[in-house]
Design a protein around this motif. Structure first.
Motif, PDB file in Angstrom:
ATOM      1  N   GLU A  55      27.955  45.506  46.250  1.00 55.32           N
ATOM      2  CA  GLU A  55      26.885  44.901  45.456  1.00 55.32           C
ATOM      3  C   GLU A  55      26.723  45.631  44.122  1.00 55.32           C
ATOM      4  O   GLU A  55      26.611  45.002  43.066  1.00 55.32           O
ATOM      5  CB  GLU A  55      25.577  44.942  46.240  1.00 55.32           C
ATOM      6  N   GLY A  56      26.731  46.962  44.157  1.00 50.84           N
ATOM      7  CA  GLY A  56      26.629  47.743  42.924  1.00 50.84           C
ATOM      8  C   GLY A  56      27.831  47.549  42.020  1.00 50.84           C
ATOM      9  O   GLY A  56      27.695  47.463  40.793  1.00 50.84           O
ATOM     10  N   ALA A  57      29.022  47.477  42.615  1.00 48.41           N
ATOM     11  CA  ALA A  57      30.232  47.243  41.832  1.00 48.41           C
ATOM     12  C   ALA A  57      30.173  45.876  41.154  1.00 48.41           C
ATOM     13  O   ALA A  57      30.528  45.739  39.969  1.00 48.41           O
ATOM     14  CB  ALA A  57      31.472  47.343  42.720  1.00 48.41           C
ATOM     15  N   LEU A  58      29.704  44.860  41.872  1.00 46.73           N
ATOM     16  CA  LEU A  58      29.587  43.523  41.284  1.00 46.73           C
ATOM     17  C   LEU A  58      28.611  43.517  40.121  1.00 46.73           C
ATOM     18  O   LEU A  58      28.846  42.850  39.102  1.00 46.73           O
ATOM     19  CB  LEU A  58      29.161  42.509  42.347  1.00 46.73           C
ATOM     20  N   ASP A  59      27.519  44.262  40.244  1.00 50.95           N
ATOM     21  CA  ASP A  59      26.565  44.363  39.133  1.00 50.95           C
ATOM     22  C   ASP A  59      27.229  44.973  37.902  1.00 50.95           C
ATOM     23  O   ASP A  59      27.039  44.488  36.781  1.00 50.95           O
ATOM     24  CB  ASP A  59      25.357  45.214  39.534  1.00 50.95           C
ATOM     25  N   LEU A  60      28.011  46.034  38.096  1.00 51.07           N
ATOM     26  CA  LEU A  60      28.709  46.670  36.971  1.00 51.07           C
ATOM     27  C   LEU A  60      29.749  45.743  36.357  1.00 51.07           C
ATOM     28  O   LEU A  60      29.897  45.677  35.129  1.00 51.07           O
ATOM     29  CB  LEU A  60      29.367  47.974  37.432  1.00 51.07           C
ATOM     30  N   ILE A  61      30.468  45.013  37.202  1.00 52.90           N
ATOM     31  CA  ILE A  61      31.497  44.088  36.721  1.00 52.90           C
ATOM     32  C   ILE A  61      30.853  42.965  35.902  1.00 52.90           C
ATOM     33  O   ILE A  61      31.324  42.620  34.817  1.00 52.90           O
ATOM     34  CB  ILE A  61      32.313  43.522  37.900  1.00 52.90           C
ATOM     35  N   ARG A  62      29.761  42.391  36.419  1.00 49.32           N
ATOM     36  CA  ARG A  62      29.042  41.341  35.684  1.00 49.32           C
ATOM     37  C   ARG A  62      28.526  41.852  34.341  1.00 49.32           C
ATOM     38  O   ARG A  62      28.635  41.170  33.332  1.00 49.32           O
ATOM     39  CB  ARG A  62      27.864  40.824  36.515  1.00 49.32           C
ATOM     40  N   ALA A  63      27.947  43.049  34.343  1.00 58.06           N
ATOM     41  CA  ALA A  63      27.399  43.625  33.114  1.00 58.06           C
ATOM     42  C   ALA A  63      28.485  43.831  32.065  1.00 58.06           C
ATOM     43  O   ALA A  63      28.205  43.812  30.864  1.00 58.06           O
ATOM     44  CB  ALA A  63      26.705  44.949  33.429  1.00 58.06           C
ATOM     45  N   ASP A  64      29.714  44.006  32.530  1.00 58.59           N
ATOM     46  CA  ASP A  64      30.854  44.196  31.633  1.00 58.59           C
ATOM     47  C   ASP A  64      31.450  42.858  31.180  1.00 58.59           C
ATOM     48  O   ASP A  64      32.404  42.833  30.415  1.00 58.59           O
ATOM     49  CB  ASP A  64      31.912  45.037  32.357  1.00 58.59           C
ATOM     50  N   GLY A  65      30.914  41.754  31.700  1.00 62.31           N
ATOM     51  CA  GLY A  65      31.392  40.428  31.297  1.00 62.31           C
ATOM     52  C   GLY A  65      32.678  39.990  31.960  1.00 62.31           C
ATOM     53  O   GLY A  65      33.330  39.052  31.502  1.00 62.31           O
ATOM     54  N   ARG A  66      33.049  40.635  33.044  1.00 63.17           N
ATOM     55  CA  ARG A  66      34.278  40.269  33.752  1.00 63.17           C
ATOM     56  C   ARG A  66      33.963  39.527  35.035  1.00 63.17           C
ATOM     57  O   ARG A  66      32.847  39.518  35.530  1.00 63.17           O
ATOM     58  CB  ARG A  66      35.086  41.518  34.076  1.00 63.17           C
ATOM     59  N   LYS A  67      34.985  38.942  35.604  1.00 66.57           N
ATOM     60  CA  LYS A  67      34.893  38.297  36.917  1.00 66.57           C
ATOM     61  C   LYS A  67      35.599  39.180  37.925  1.00 66.57           C
ATOM     62  O   LYS A  67      36.388  40.045  37.558  1.00 66.57           O
ATOM     63  CB  LYS A  67      35.535  36.917  36.875  1.00 66.57           C
ATOM     64  N   VAL A  68      35.313  38.936  39.197  1.00 64.90           N
ATOM     65  CA  VAL A  68      35.913  39.759  40.245  1.00 64.90           C
ATOM     66  C   VAL A  68      36.893  38.931  41.069  1.00 64.90           C
ATOM     67  O   VAL A  68      36.686  37.738  41.271  1.00 64.90           O
ATOM     68  CB  VAL A  68      34.830  40.380  41.156  1.00 64.90           C
ATOM     69  N   ILE A  69      37.947  39.583  41.495  1.00 68.69           N
ATOM     70  CA  ILE A  69      38.895  38.994  42.441  1.00 68.69           C
ATOM     71  C   ILE A  69      38.906  39.906  43.658  1.00 68.69           C
ATOM     72  O   ILE A  69      39.060  41.124  43.534  1.00 68.69           O
ATOM     73  CB  ILE A  69      40.313  38.882  41.852  1.00 68.69           C
ATOM     74  N   ALA A  70      38.707  39.317  44.822  1.00 70.79           N
ATOM     75  CA  ALA A  70      38.706  40.084  46.061  1.00 70.79           C
ATOM     76  C   ALA A  70      40.142  40.342  46.492  1.00 70.79           C
ATOM     77  O   ALA A  70      40.842  39.433  46.907  1.00 70.79           O
ATOM     78  CB  ALA A  70      37.952  39.327  47.147  1.00 70.79           C
ATOM     79  N   GLY A  71      40.555  41.581  46.377  1.00 70.53           N
ATOM     80  CA  GLY A  71      41.900  41.953  46.791  1.00 70.53           C
ATOM     81  C   GLY A  71      41.918  42.656  48.126  1.00 70.53           C
ATOM     82  O   GLY A  71      42.952  43.132  48.570  1.00 70.53           O
ATOM     83  N   CYS A  72      40.759  42.753  48.773  1.00 74.12           N
ATOM     84  CA  CYS A  72      40.703  43.331  50.119  1.00 74.12           C
ATOM     85  C   CYS A  72      39.799  42.458  50.977  1.00 74.12           C
ATOM     86  O   CYS A  72      38.925  41.751  50.468  1.00 74.12           O
ATOM     87  CB  CYS A  72      40.234  44.785  50.096  1.00 74.12           C
ATOM     88  N   SER A  73      40.009  42.507  52.265  1.00 69.81           N
ATOM     89  CA  SER A  73      39.307  41.605  53.172  1.00 69.81           C
ATOM     90  C   SER A  73      37.804  41.853  53.203  1.00 69.81           C
ATOM     91  O   SER A  73      37.029  40.908  53.326  1.00 69.81           O
ATOM     92  CB  SER A  73      39.892  41.701  54.582  1.00 69.81           C
ATOM     93  N   PHE A  74      37.367  43.098  53.069  1.00 70.17           N
ATOM     94  CA  PHE A  74      35.927  43.347  53.108  1.00 70.17           C
ATOM     95  C   PHE A  74      35.228  42.661  51.942  1.00 70.17           C
ATOM     96  O   PHE A  74      34.185  42.019  52.118  1.00 70.17           O
ATOM     97  CB  PHE A  74      35.599  44.849  53.108  1.00 70.17           C
ATOM     98  N   VAL A  75      35.778  42.791  50.754  1.00 65.82           N
ATOM     99  CA  VAL A  75      35.167  42.165  49.572  1.00 65.82           C
ATOM    100  C   VAL A  75      35.221  40.649  49.695  1.00 65.82           C
ATOM    101  O   VAL A  75      34.252  39.961  49.370  1.00 65.82           O
ATOM    102  CB  VAL A  75      35.843  42.652  48.271  1.00 65.82           C
ATOM    103  N   ALA A  76      36.317  40.108  50.187  1.00 72.96           N
ATOM    104  CA  ALA A  76      36.413  38.655  50.385  1.00 72.96           C
ATOM    105  C   ALA A  76      35.342  38.181  51.356  1.00 72.96           C
ATOM    106  O   ALA A  76      34.646  37.189  51.093  1.00 72.96           O
ATOM    107  CB  ALA A  76      37.801  38.283  50.900  1.00 72.96           C
ATOM    108  N   ASP A  77      35.162  38.885  52.475  1.00 75.40           N
ATOM    109  CA  ASP A  77      34.127  38.525  53.446  1.00 75.40           C
ATOM    110  C   ASP A  77      32.740  38.652  52.839  1.00 75.40           C
ATOM    111  O   ASP A  77      31.874  37.812  53.064  1.00 75.40           O
ATOM    112  CB  ASP A  77      34.224  39.402  54.695  1.00 75.40           C
ATOM    113  N   TYR A  78      32.510  39.703  52.056  1.00 74.92           N
ATOM    114  CA  TYR A  78      31.213  39.908  51.420  1.00 74.92           C
ATOM    115  C   TYR A  78      30.904  38.746  50.468  1.00 74.92           C
ATOM    116  O   TYR A  78      29.809  38.189  50.492  1.00 74.92           O
ATOM    117  CB  TYR A  78      31.200  41.237  50.657  1.00 74.92           C
ATOM    118  N   LEU A  79      31.866  38.389  49.629  1.00 77.28           N
ATOM    119  CA  LEU A  79      31.655  37.296  48.673  1.00 77.28           C
ATOM    120  C   LEU A  79      31.451  35.967  49.390  1.00 77.28           C
ATOM    121  O   LEU A  79      30.599  35.168  48.999  1.00 77.28           O
ATOM    122  CB  LEU A  79      32.841  37.196  47.700  1.00 77.28           C
ATOM    123  N   PHE A  80      32.214  35.734  50.449  1.00 79.19           N
ATOM    124  CA  PHE A  80      32.085  34.491  51.199  1.00 79.19           C
ATOM    125  C   PHE A  80      30.705  34.395  51.844  1.00 79.19           C
ATOM    126  O   PHE A  80      30.028  33.378  51.748  1.00 79.19           O
ATOM    127  CB  PHE A  80      33.178  34.392  52.266  1.00 79.19           C
TER     128      PHE A  80
END
Length: 98
Positions: A55-80
């Motif tokens: 959640e904190g990483a996503l906040d930092l990524i958004r603040a930087d104006g980028r999008k995220v790609i889930a390259g690991c299963s935990f992040v994919a499950d979290y986003l889903f």
């Protein structure tokens, strides 16, 4: 608890927790951040630390104006799981009929 920080030198987001560090490795492209691996100290697993880290990483990524790609299963499950209430309310995702 401490906030998530971007350790650019090691290409990972970090969260200090009870003397350990939870981290999420990443790769950067011009418009995206690909989170490739998350890890929580073994003794702290099962306490929501990895979710807080993501959640904190996503906040930092958004603040930087980028999008995220889930390259690991935990992040994919979290986003889903985070998207499910939104998608169900708009019939984007539905459960199979029995």
């Amino acid at each position: 608890m401490a906030s998530v920080r971007d350790n650019k030198a090691q290409s990972r987001f970090e969260l200090d927790v009870d003397g350990g560090i939870a981290f999420a490795n990443y790769r950067i492209t011009p418009n995206t951040v690909i989170i490739t691996h998350t890890e929580t100290p073994r003794t702290l697993r099962g306490h929501g630390i990895a979710s807080e880290l993501v959640e904190g990483a996503l906040d930092l990524i958004r603040a930087d104006g980028r999008k995220v790609i889930a390259g690991c299963s935990f992040v994919a499950d979290y986003l889903f799981s985070a998207a499910m209430p939104f998608c169900r309310s708009r019939r984007v995702i539905s459960r199979p009929r029995a």
